[in-house]
Design a protein around this motif. Structure first.
Motif, PDB file in Angstrom:
ATOM      1  N   UNK A  26     -52.475  17.570  14.857  1.00  0.00           N
ATOM      2  CA  UNK A  26     -51.534  18.850  14.523  1.00  0.00           C
ATOM      3  C   UNK A  26     -49.957  18.276  14.187  1.00  0.00           C
ATOM      4  N   UNK A  27     -49.489  17.221  14.797  1.00  0.00           N
ATOM      5  CA  UNK A  27     -48.302  16.884  14.695  1.00  0.00           C
ATOM      6  C   UNK A  27     -47.858  16.302  13.180  1.00  0.00           C
ATOM      7  N   UNK A  28     -49.041  15.695  12.756  1.00  0.00           N
ATOM      8  CA  UNK A  28     -48.937  14.963  11.438  1.00  0.00           C
ATOM      9  C   UNK A  28     -49.060  16.122  10.224  1.00  0.00           C
ATOM     10  N   UNK A  32     -46.185  17.127   7.317  1.00  0.00           N
ATOM     11  CA  UNK A  32     -46.403  17.316   6.072  1.00  0.00           C
ATOM     12  C   UNK A  32     -46.261  18.662   5.732  1.00  0.00           C
ATOM     13  N   UNK A  33     -47.016  19.643   6.177  1.00  0.00           N
ATOM     14  CA  UNK A  33     -46.564  20.801   5.582  1.00  0.00           C
ATOM     15  C   UNK A  33     -45.007  21.403   5.875  1.00  0.00           C
ATOM     16  N   UNK A  34     -44.278  20.920   6.643  1.00  0.00           N
ATOM     17  CA  UNK A  34     -42.841  21.262   6.531  1.00  0.00           C
ATOM     18  C   UNK A  34     -42.138  20.613   5.389  1.00  0.00           C
ATOM     19  N   UNK A  44     -36.295  26.324   4.992  1.00  0.00           N
ATOM     20  CA  UNK A  44     -35.336  25.464   5.692  1.00  0.00           C
ATOM     21  C   UNK A  44     -36.215  25.109   6.833  1.00  0.00           C
ATOM     22  N   UNK A  45     -36.131  23.816   7.228  1.00  0.00           N
ATOM     23  CA  UNK A  45     -36.716  23.001   8.459  1.00  0.00           C
ATOM     24  C   UNK A  45     -36.187  23.818   9.660  1.00  0.00           C
ATOM     25  N   UNK A  50     -41.669  25.908  11.886  1.00  0.00           N
ATOM     26  CA  UNK A  50     -42.636  25.217  12.487  1.00  0.00           C
ATOM     27  C   UNK A  50     -43.908  25.990  13.095  1.00  0.00           C
ATOM     28  N   UNK A  51     -43.045  26.902  13.839  1.00  0.00           N
ATOM     29  CA  UNK A  51     -44.282  27.729  14.834  1.00  0.00           C
ATOM     30  C   UNK A  51     -44.953  28.417  13.780  1.00  0.00           C
ATOM     31  N   UNK A  52     -44.460  28.901  12.622  1.00  0.00           N
ATOM     32  CA  UNK A  52     -45.300  29.759  11.780  1.00  0.00           C
ATOM     33  C   UNK A  52     -46.333  28.817  11.164  1.00  0.00           C
ATOM     34  N   UNK A  53     -45.919  27.621  10.876  1.00  0.00           N
ATOM     35  CA  UNK A  53     -46.954  26.571  10.387  1.00  0.00           C
ATOM     36  C   UNK A  53     -48.039  26.359  11.342  1.00  0.00           C
ATOM     37  N   UNK A  54     -47.674  26.188  12.663  1.00  0.00           N
ATOM     38  CA  UNK A  54     -48.478  25.633  13.769  1.00  0.00           C
ATOM     39  C   UNK A  54     -49.746  26.997  13.767  1.00  0.00           C
TER      40      UNK A  54
END
Length: 64
Positions: A26-28, A32-34, A44-45, A50-54
């Motif tokens: 998940x971390x990798x 990459x998605x960010x 913006x990062x 990041x929560x939305x991507x997770x």
């Protein structure tokens, strides 16, 4: 450990992006998605991004 993926086709965007990213962790995949979201979609990062991507990560392989 199985593959994980995120598919831009499942996230509404003005660019109609069709990219799918896969990774073993998940971390990798989040990193990459960010990078993709910042470079291509001009996000913006942030912790919210990041929560939305997770939340959008799925197990397995993206559909064809």
């Amino acid at each position: 450990m199985g593959r994980k993926f995120i598919d831009c086709r499942e996230v509404p965007s003005e660019t109609h992006c069709s990219l799918a990213l896969m990774a073993d962790t998940e971390s990798e995949l989040v990193d990459a998605a960010v990078q993709h979201a910042v470079a291509v979609h001009k996000h913006q990062d942030t912790p919210e991004l990041r929560a939305h991507i997770k939340q959008a990560i799925k197990d397995g392989m993206p559909p064809a």
